[in-house]
Design an enzyme around this catalytic site. Structure first.
Site, short mmCIF file in Angstrom:
data_model
loop_
_atom_site.label_atom_id
_atom_site.label_comp_id
_atom_site.label_asym_id
_atom_site.label_seq_id
_atom_site.Cartn_x
_atom_site.Cartn_y
_atom_site.Cartn_z
N GLN A 269 2.22 6.39 -1.57
CA GLN A 269 2.55 4.91 -1.15
C GLN A 269 4.19 4.76 -1.75
OE1 GLN A 269 -0.28 1.64 -1.44
NE2 GLN A 269 -1.39 2.98 -2.76
N HIS B 200 4.70 4.40 3.04
CA HIS B 200 5.53 3.41 3.04
C HIS B 200 6.95 3.81 3.05
CE1 HIS B 200 2.07 1.12 0.93
NE2 HIS B 200 1.77 1.23 1.98
N CYS C 142 19.36 0.70 17.30
CA CYS C 142 19.22 1.91 18.18
C CYS C 142 18.33 2.99 17.59
CB CYS C 142 20.46 2.48 18.63
SG CYS C 142 21.21 3.25 17.42
N THR D 102 -2.42 3.42 -8.34
CA THR D 102 -2.15 2.44 -7.36
C THR D 102 -3.40 1.28 -7.61
OG1 THR D 102 -2.71 1.90 -5.19
CG2 THR D 102 -3.89 3.64 -5.55
N SER D 103 -2.99 0.10 -7.47
CA SER D 103 -3.73 -0.95 -7.59
C SER D 103 -4.73 -1.05 -6.59
CB SER D 103 -3.05 -2.46 -7.75
OG SER D 103 -2.26 -2.62 -6.48
#
Ligand code: OAD
Length: 271
Positions: free
Chosen positions: A115, A133, A144, A211-212
């Site tokens: 992430q 992410h 564009c 990671t939480s």
């Protein structure tokens, strides 16, 4: 450090020793010991000092691209000043080791899906399959879509919001250049998510580190591994939303626990 020092480590090391197809799912805690602030931790978390509503949303980009641009350039410069830690290096070593065929057996694999928008896994020598992410260092035109180059170290670090806003696209001439990060309200890169899910469906071990487990849809990914019958080791000094579902929760830091997991095969084979 012995396995007895860190709760869960001995059991996790045994799972790591046996695993041939591994998936590592990393979050902000993976880079914390490198000096990159996490998002949700008291005092040190980025979101404690800045509001995610202001800075990391699609609406913010549309309303105030200059502010969003300068915040991401500040983060890019911060990451450029950090180095991979022992945890990143351990994962890179493990990936190389599994890809080899040590005793004539079939090669294994280690897939990294992160992430994190930093490049610390890569700078440790690992190949990252999915930046779920996005990345701080992949730029493109917001209008564009043309890829663009930008060197954050060339920006004036004291300039809070560039008066002219983010650079203009040199191809269409009207769009603004933006970093290739996923803002809240935007979709995750479809292919990266699909490749991660596929790897998890076929792994025998997933390692969820730093990671939480609060941000969707990334937080659903460990359950794909569990659903496929794989073991899931969580490496986090704190208990998270995912901890009770994990096969093993190793209550320690990435920079200490991951080298110990990766050393497990060597330790066992020398007994
Ligand atoms: P969080 O900041 O939400 O969580 C960081 C986690 O890392 C916490 O559970 C900490 O306990 C743990 N941690 C801290 N130090 C650690 C260490 N040395 N070793 C292992 N774990 C440690 O970060 P994420 O879960 O990655 O998204 O956040 C997910 C997403 O929220 C981010 O990718 C970002 C953010 O908003 C976007 O910007 C789209």
């Amino acid at each position: 450090m012995t396995d007895d020092d860190v709760p869960g480590l001995a059991e996790a090391a045994e799972l790591a020793r046996r695993a041939r197809r591994v998936v590592v799912l990393s979050g902000a805690g993976m880079s914390a010991e490198s000096g990159v602030p996490t998002f949700r931790e008291a005092q040190t978390g980025l979101w404690e000092r800045f509001s995610s509503e202001e800075l990391a949303t699609e609406e913010a980009w549309l309303e105030n691209p200059a502010l969003v641009w300068s915040w991401y350039q500040w983060r890019a410069r911060l990451v450029r000043g950090c180095s991979p830690n022992a945890g990143h290096r351990a994962i890179a070593t493990w990936q190389r080791r599994l890809a080899q065929q040590p005793d004539g057996g079939a090669a294994g694999s280690l897939v990294i899906a992160t992430q994190n928008v930093d490049d610390l896994h890569e700078r440790a020598g690992a190949e990252v399959k999915a930046h779920l992410h996005g990345s701080l260092f992949d730029y493109h035109c917001a209008e564009c879509g043309t890829p663009a180059e930008h060197d954050p170290s060339e920006d004036d670090p004291h300039e809070q919001e560039p008066a002219d806003g983010p650079p203009l696209c040199t191809v269409c001439g009207t769009g603004r250049i933006r970093p290739g990060v996923v803002l809240f309200g935007e979709m995750l890169p479809e292919e990266a998510f699909a490749q991660t899910s596929a790897a998890l469906e076929h792994c025998d071990l997933a390692v969820v580190v730093g990671t939480s487990a609060l941000v969707q849809p990334a937080a659903t990914l460990p359950y794909v591994a569990l659903g496929a019958g794989a073991a899931v080791v969580e490496v986090n000094p704190e208990v998270t939303e995912f901890s009770t579902a994990a096969t093993v929760h190793v209550a320690g830091n990435a920079g200490t626990v991951l080298p110990a997991l990766v050393d497990a095969p060597n330790r066992s084979s020398s007994v």
